[in-house]
Design a protein around this motif. Structure first.
Motif, PDB file in Angstrom:
ATOM      1  N   UNK A  79     -26.960 -59.858  21.844  1.00 56.38           N
ATOM      2  CA  UNK A  79     -27.328 -60.740  22.950  1.00 56.38           C
ATOM      3  C   UNK A  79     -28.208 -61.864  22.427  1.00 56.38           C
ATOM      4  N   UNK A  80     -28.432 -62.862  23.224  1.00 55.05           N
ATOM      5  CA  UNK A  80     -29.281 -63.979  22.794  1.00 55.05           C
ATOM      6  C   UNK A  80     -30.715 -63.538  22.525  1.00 55.05           C
ATOM      7  N   UNK A  81     -31.274 -62.727  23.409  1.00 53.15           N
ATOM      8  CA  UNK A  81     -32.694 -62.377  23.323  1.00 53.15           C
ATOM      9  C   UNK A  81     -32.952 -60.888  23.137  1.00 53.15           C
ATOM     10  N   UNK A  82     -31.968 -60.116  22.768  1.00 46.31           N
ATOM     11  CA  UNK A  82     -32.151 -58.673  22.684  1.00 46.31           C
ATOM     12  C   UNK A  82     -31.983 -58.034  24.048  1.00 46.31           C
ATOM     13  N   UNK A  83     -32.220 -56.749  24.117  1.00 44.14           N
ATOM     14  CA  UNK A  83     -32.043 -56.035  25.380  1.00 44.14           C
ATOM     15  C   UNK A  83     -33.230 -56.271  26.307  1.00 44.14           C
ATOM     16  N   UNK A  84     -32.931 -56.509  27.569  1.00 47.59           N
ATOM     17  CA  UNK A  84     -33.974 -56.603  28.585  1.00 47.59           C
ATOM     18  C   UNK A  84     -34.483 -55.193  28.892  1.00 47.59           C
ATOM     19  N   UNK A  85     -35.517 -55.098  29.672  1.00 49.15           N
ATOM     20  CA  UNK A  85     -36.131 -53.793  29.986  1.00 49.15           C
ATOM     21  C   UNK A  85     -35.113 -52.813  30.573  1.00 49.15           C
ATOM     22  N   UNK A  86     -34.291 -53.264  31.517  1.00 45.58           N
ATOM     23  CA  UNK A  86     -33.307 -52.347  32.106  1.00 45.58           C
ATOM     24  C   UNK A  86     -32.254 -51.925  31.082  1.00 45.58           C
ATOM     25  N   UNK A  87     -31.923 -52.802  30.149  1.00 50.49           N
ATOM     26  CA  UNK A  87     -31.001 -52.442  29.079  1.00 50.49           C
ATOM     27  C   UNK A  87     -31.584 -51.404  28.143  1.00 50.49           C
ATOM     28  N   UNK A  88     -32.866 -51.527  27.867  1.00 46.04           N
ATOM     29  CA  UNK A  88     -33.529 -50.527  27.010  1.00 46.04           C
ATOM     30  C   UNK A  88     -33.557 -49.170  27.702  1.00 46.04           C
ATOM     31  N   UNK A  89     -33.794 -49.159  29.009  1.00 49.02           N
ATOM     32  CA  UNK A  89     -33.786 -47.891  29.753  1.00 49.02           C
ATOM     33  C   UNK A  89     -32.393 -47.270  29.752  1.00 49.02           C
ATOM     34  N   UNK A  90     -31.381 -48.107  29.959  1.00 42.47           N
ATOM     35  CA  UNK A  90     -30.005 -47.602  29.959  1.00 42.47           C
ATOM     36  C   UNK A  90     -29.635 -47.054  28.590  1.00 42.47           C
ATOM     37  N   UNK A  91     -30.064 -47.750  27.544  1.00 44.70           N
ATOM     38  CA  UNK A  91     -29.805 -47.288  26.183  1.00 44.70           C
ATOM     39  C   UNK A  91     -30.448 -45.925  25.939  1.00 44.70           C
ATOM     40  N   UNK A  92     -31.685 -45.766  26.376  1.00 46.48           N
ATOM     41  CA  UNK A  92     -32.367 -44.466  26.240  1.00 46.48           C
ATOM     42  C   UNK A  92     -31.654 -43.380  27.023  1.00 46.48           C
ATOM     43  N   UNK A  93     -31.236 -43.717  28.239  1.00 47.46           N
ATOM     44  CA  UNK A  93     -30.536 -42.750  29.087  1.00 47.46           C
ATOM     45  C   UNK A  93     -29.234 -42.295  28.430  1.00 47.46           C
ATOM     46  N   UNK A  94     -28.473 -43.241  27.892  1.00 43.40           N
ATOM     47  CA  UNK A  94     -27.215 -42.900  27.235  1.00 43.40           C
ATOM     48  C   UNK A  94     -27.450 -41.998  26.020  1.00 43.40           C
ATOM     49  N   UNK A  95     -28.530 -42.242  25.316  1.00 43.12           N
ATOM     50  CA  UNK A  95     -28.867 -41.411  24.146  1.00 43.12           C
ATOM     51  C   UNK A  95     -29.251 -39.996  24.577  1.00 43.12           C
ATOM     52  N   UNK A  96     -30.128 -39.902  25.555  1.00 40.52           N
ATOM     53  CA  UNK A  96     -30.636 -38.599  25.979  1.00 40.52           C
ATOM     54  C   UNK A  96     -29.588 -37.749  26.692  1.00 40.52           C
ATOM     55  N   UNK A  97     -28.786 -38.369  27.542  1.00 44.98           N
ATOM     56  CA  UNK A  97     -27.835 -37.608  28.347  1.00 44.98           C
ATOM     57  C   UNK A  97     -26.484 -37.392  27.671  1.00 44.98           C
ATOM     58  N   UNK A  98     -26.039 -38.397  26.887  1.00 48.44           N
ATOM     59  CA  UNK A  98     -24.671 -38.347  26.374  1.00 48.44           C
ATOM     60  C   UNK A  98     -24.572 -38.469  24.851  1.00 48.44           C
ATOM     61  N   UNK A  99     -25.701 -38.538  24.164  1.00 51.37           N
ATOM     62  CA  UNK A  99     -25.738 -38.689  22.691  1.00 51.37           C
ATOM     63  C   UNK A  99     -25.011 -39.944  22.218  1.00 51.37           C
ATOM     64  N   UNK A 100     -25.055 -40.990  23.029  1.00 49.71           N
ATOM     65  CA  UNK A 100     -24.447 -42.270  22.664  1.00 49.71           C
ATOM     66  C   UNK A 100     -25.552 -43.221  22.231  1.00 49.71           C
ATOM     67  N   UNK A 101     -25.444 -43.726  21.023  1.00 53.11           N
ATOM     68  CA  UNK A 101     -26.447 -44.634  20.489  1.00 53.11           C
ATOM     69  C   UNK A 101     -25.968 -46.063  20.652  1.00 53.11           C
TER      70      UNK A 101
END
Length: 80
Positions: free
Chosen positions: A21-43
């Motif tokens: 992305x232009x500016x990296x992940x926004x706060x909601x994107x970082x939360x979604x990324x964490x959620x995907x890692x914790x719940x589904x082992x998707x990095x």
């Protein structure tokens, strides 16, 4: 972010993805990324335009641009 997560699977593309992305992940994107890692082992690693530029400069100078990706993965894991 969720569209990328939907493509990641054991039987398809694997469980690791990068999102540029232009500016990296926004706060909601970082939360979604964490959620995907914790719940589904998707990095999902978020890279900014500046990260991309740095990777290009590293490549041109004979370095390994993958080192920046490894650093972003490490940063993600340390924030968990």
């Amino acid at each position: 972010m969720l569209q990328l997560a939907n493509y990641l699977s054991h039987h398809g593309t694997g469980l690791v993805g990068m999102l540029l992305t232009r500016n990296g992940l926004a706060q909601d994107g970082r939360w979604t990324s964490r959620e995907q890692w914790l719940l589904y082992s998707k990095l999902i690693v978020g890279l900014s335009e500046d990260d991309y530029r740095q990777m290009l400069l590293t490549q041109r100078s004979g370095g390994d641009p993958a080192e920046l990706v490894r650093q972003r993965i490490e940063d993600f894991r340390l924030r968990m």
